[in-house]
Design a protein around this motif. Structure first.
Motif, PDB file in Angstrom:
ATOM      1  N   MET A 157       0.854  -1.195   0.000  1.00  0.00           N
ATOM      2  CA  MET A 157       0.000   0.000   0.000  1.00  0.00           C
ATOM      3  C   MET A 157       0.891   1.246   0.000  1.00  0.00           C
ATOM      4  N   SER A 158       0.579   2.221  -0.845  1.00  0.00           N
ATOM      5  CA  SER A 158       1.358   3.449  -0.901  1.00  0.00           C
ATOM      6  C   SER A 158       1.101   4.296   0.337  1.00  0.00           C
ATOM      7  N   ILE A 159       2.023   5.267   0.568  1.00  0.00           N
ATOM      8  CA  ILE A 159       1.877   6.136   1.732  1.00  0.00           C
ATOM      9  C   ILE A 159       0.577   6.938   1.652  1.00  0.00           C
ATOM     10  N   SER A 160       0.260   7.436   0.448  1.00  0.00           N
ATOM     11  CA  SER A 160      -0.966   8.236   0.291  1.00  0.00           C
ATOM     12  C   SER A 160      -2.209   7.394   0.587  1.00  0.00           C
ATOM     13  N   ASN A 161      -2.225   6.140   0.109  1.00  0.00           N
ATOM     14  CA  ASN A 161      -3.361   5.268   0.373  1.00  0.00           C
ATOM     15  C   ASN A 161      -3.453   4.932   1.855  1.00  0.00           C
ATOM     16  N   SER A 162      -2.290   4.770   2.498  1.00  0.00           N
ATOM     17  CA  SER A 162      -2.269   4.468   3.928  1.00  0.00           C
ATOM     18  C   SER A 162      -2.845   5.621   4.733  1.00  0.00           C
ATOM     19  N   ILE A 163      -2.454   6.852   4.364  1.00  0.00           N
ATOM     20  CA  ILE A 163      -2.988   8.024   5.054  1.00  0.00           C
ATOM     21  C   ILE A 163      -4.482   8.144   4.826  1.00  0.00           C
ATOM     22  N   ARG A 164      -4.915   7.910   3.576  1.00  0.00           N
ATOM     23  CA  ARG A 164      -6.338   8.013   3.248  1.00  0.00           C
ATOM     24  C   ARG A 164      -7.159   7.002   4.039  1.00  0.00           C
ATOM     25  N   ALA A 165      -6.590   5.823   4.278  1.00  0.00           N
ATOM     26  CA  ALA A 165      -7.300   4.779   5.014  1.00  0.00           C
ATOM     27  C   ALA A 165      -7.523   5.165   6.473  1.00  0.00           C
ATOM     28  N   GLN A 166      -6.686   6.076   6.999  1.00  0.00           N
ATOM     29  CA  GLN A 166      -6.813   6.500   8.393  1.00  0.00           C
ATOM     30  C   GLN A 166      -7.809   7.639   8.573  1.00  0.00           C
ATOM     31  N   ILE A 167      -8.257   8.228   7.475  1.00  0.00           N
ATOM     32  CA  ILE A 167      -9.194   9.352   7.557  1.00  0.00           C
ATOM     33  C   ILE A 167     -10.622   8.828   7.394  1.00  0.00           C
ATOM     34  N   PRO A 168     -11.471   9.017   8.407  1.00  0.00           N
ATOM     35  CA  PRO A 168     -12.844   8.507   8.289  1.00  0.00           C
ATOM     36  C   PRO A 168     -13.633   9.269   7.238  1.00  0.00           C
ATOM     37  N   PRO A 169     -14.577   8.610   6.580  1.00  0.00           N
ATOM     38  CA  PRO A 169     -15.397   9.305   5.583  1.00  0.00           C
ATOM     39  C   PRO A 169     -16.252  10.384   6.240  1.00  0.00           C
ATOM     40  N   ILE A 170     -16.665  11.356   5.434  1.00  0.00           N
ATOM     41  CA  ILE A 170     -17.526  12.449   5.887  1.00  0.00           C
ATOM     42  C   ILE A 170     -18.948  12.185   5.415  1.00  0.00           C
ATOM     43  N   HIS A 171     -19.914  12.382   6.308  1.00  0.00           N
ATOM     44  CA  HIS A 171     -21.303  12.205   5.895  1.00  0.00           C
ATOM     45  C   HIS A 171     -21.705  13.354   4.970  1.00  0.00           C
ATOM     46  N   PRO A 172     -22.456  13.065   3.892  1.00  0.00           N
ATOM     47  CA  PRO A 172     -22.847  14.116   2.942  1.00  0.00           C
ATOM     48  C   PRO A 172     -23.570  15.296   3.573  1.00  0.00           C
ATOM     49  N   GLU A 173     -24.260  15.086   4.710  1.00  0.00           N
ATOM     50  CA  GLU A 173     -24.943  16.188   5.378  1.00  0.00           C
ATOM     51  C   GLU A 173     -23.970  17.297   5.783  1.00  0.00           C
ATOM     52  N   GLY A 174     -22.695  16.941   5.920  1.00  0.00           N
ATOM     53  CA  GLY A 174     -21.724  17.916   6.384  1.00  0.00           C
ATOM     54  C   GLY A 174     -21.111  18.771   5.300  1.00  0.00           C
ATOM     55  N   TYR A 175     -21.242  18.367   4.035  1.00  0.00           N
ATOM     56  CA  TYR A 175     -20.566  19.090   2.958  1.00  0.00           C
ATOM     57  C   TYR A 175     -20.913  20.575   2.904  1.00  0.00           C
ATOM     58  N   PRO A 176     -22.192  20.975   2.996  1.00  0.00           N
ATOM     59  CA  PRO A 176     -22.496  22.421   2.931  1.00  0.00           C
ATOM     60  C   PRO A 176     -21.844  23.200   4.068  1.00  0.00           C
ATOM     61  N   PHE A 177     -21.803  22.610   5.263  1.00  0.00           N
ATOM     62  CA  PHE A 177     -21.208  23.308   6.409  1.00  0.00           C
ATOM     63  C   PHE A 177     -19.699  23.429   6.255  1.00  0.00           C
ATOM     64  N   ILE A 178     -19.064  22.341   5.825  1.00  0.00           N
ATOM     65  CA  ILE A 178     -17.613  22.374   5.634  1.00  0.00           C
ATOM     66  C   ILE A 178     -17.252  23.385   4.548  1.00  0.00           C
ATOM     67  N   GLY A 179     -18.026  23.394   3.458  1.00  0.00           N
ATOM     68  CA  GLY A 179     -17.794  24.365   2.390  1.00  0.00           C
ATOM     69  C   GLY A 179     -17.957  25.788   2.879  1.00  0.00           C
ATOM     70  N   GLY A 180     -18.967  26.021   3.729  1.00  0.00           N
ATOM     71  CA  GLY A 180     -19.188  27.356   4.264  1.00  0.00           C
ATOM     72  C   GLY A 180     -18.037  27.807   5.156  1.00  0.00           C
ATOM     73  N   PHE A 181     -17.558  26.894   6.011  1.00  0.00           N
ATOM     74  CA  PHE A 181     -16.416  27.224   6.866  1.00  0.00           C
ATOM     75  C   PHE A 181     -15.180  27.532   6.021  1.00  0.00           C
ATOM     76  N   ALA A 182     -14.966  26.719   4.965  1.00  0.00           N
ATOM     77  CA  ALA A 182     -13.793  26.924   4.110  1.00  0.00           C
ATOM     78  C   ALA A 182     -13.866  28.267   3.394  1.00  0.00           C
ATOM     79  N   LEU A 183     -15.047  28.634   2.907  1.00  0.00           N
ATOM     80  CA  LEU A 183     -15.211  29.912   2.219  1.00  0.00           C
ATOM     81  C   LEU A 183     -14.924  31.081   3.162  1.00  0.00           C
ATOM     82  N   VAL A 184     -15.449  31.006   4.379  1.00  0.00           N
ATOM     83  CA  VAL A 184     -15.194  32.069   5.358  1.00  0.00           C
ATOM     84  C   VAL A 184     -13.704  32.150   5.679  1.00  0.00           C
ATOM     85  N   SER A 185     -13.052  30.981   5.749  1.00  0.00           N
ATOM     86  CA  SER A 185     -11.607  30.973   6.032  1.00  0.00           C
ATOM     87  C   SER A 185     -10.830  31.709   4.950  1.00  0.00           C
ATOM     88  N   LEU A 186     -11.208  31.495   3.686  1.00  0.00           N
ATOM     89  CA  LEU A 186     -10.539  32.188   2.586  1.00  0.00           C
ATOM     90  C   LEU A 186     -10.716  33.706   2.700  1.00  0.00           C
TER      91      LEU A 186
END
Length: 232
Positions: A1-30
């Motif tokens: 397994m590559s390092i990138s795949n190994s790191i990706r395997a350690q990150i839990p998936p995000i529920h789709p309900e969270g995408y609008p909130f995460i996008g909003g936080f990211a936009l405000v951060s910019l």
């Protein structure tokens, strides 16, 4: 397994309900980066926290008729005899109630504690006081499910907390659910109560940490040890 795949395997998936909130936080951060760099870094930290809040990790759920598993991550704050919400039609006698308090750092995707058929879903608006308080069961916004099982009817109540402002349901009346399957989430700090049929005995204690879909709260067939597991 590559390092990138190994790191990706350690990150839990995000529920789709969270995408609008995460996008909003990211936009405000910019925008904050444009105003003043230190503010942008604060926004970035909050964006990461928001992403972690909506994480939806795979859980390994014990599979056997009669098991009751935790519907939520968090701390078991109360185990008591209490009257279930009237809208569930579970009777007018106190039942064993196990309450799980979720902080803003817990996973907030909720999972069915039992296998059965959803007989009733009842939403009730309310106030937003600290979900750890006993009176929150009566006063706060809540969404209640009555699940029919061969061992009796089980009540599951999602209670909005001091910060929470939205209860999201993924299921409908008449639907069959399996133990550990996702049925909803509550945004930003809350509580879930489980009401069990008369005669049920809790296999957990107050102050214990629970994992949704994994921690066994009760067993309607304690004499039968045959368990299997599946990842959900």
């Amino acid at each position: 397994m590559s390092i990138s795949n190994s790191i990706r395997a350690q990150i839990p998936p995000i529920h789709p309900e969270g995408y609008p909130f995460i996008g909003g936080f990211a936009l405000v951060s910019l925008i904050l980066f444009w105003i003043w760099t230190p503010l942008g870094w604060i926004g970035t930290v909050l964006t990461i926290w928001c992403a972690l809040f909506f994480r939806d990790p795979i859980r390994v759920t014990p599979q056997r008729d009669g098991l009751v598993v935790a519907p939520a991550d968090g701390r078991i704050s109360m185990i008591s005899q209490a009257l279930p919400p009237a809208e569930l039609g579970l009777g007018d006698r106190p039942l064993l109630r196990i309450s799980i308090f979720m902080s803003v750092f817990n996973v907030h995707v909720n999972r069915s504690p039992v296998t059965g058929r959803i007989e009733r879903i009842a939403y009730r608006p309310g106030v937003f006081i600290n979900a750890e308080l006993d009176k929150a069961s009566e006063d706060n916004e809540r969404n209640s499910l009555a699940i029919s099982t061969p061992h009796g009817r089980v009540g599951v109540v999602q209670i909005a907390g001091l910060i929470a402002r939205r209860i999201v349901s993924f299921v409908r009346e008449g639907q069959n659910v399996g133990t550990g399957e996702r049925f909803g989430l509550i945004r930003f700090g809350s509580r879930v109560d489980v009401y069990l049929p008369e005669g049920s005995v809790a296999l957990v204690s107050e102050g214990q940490t629970s994992l949704a879909g994994e921690t066994i709260l009760a067993d309607f067939r304690q004499s039968d040890p045959g368990l299997t597991f599946r990842s959900i």
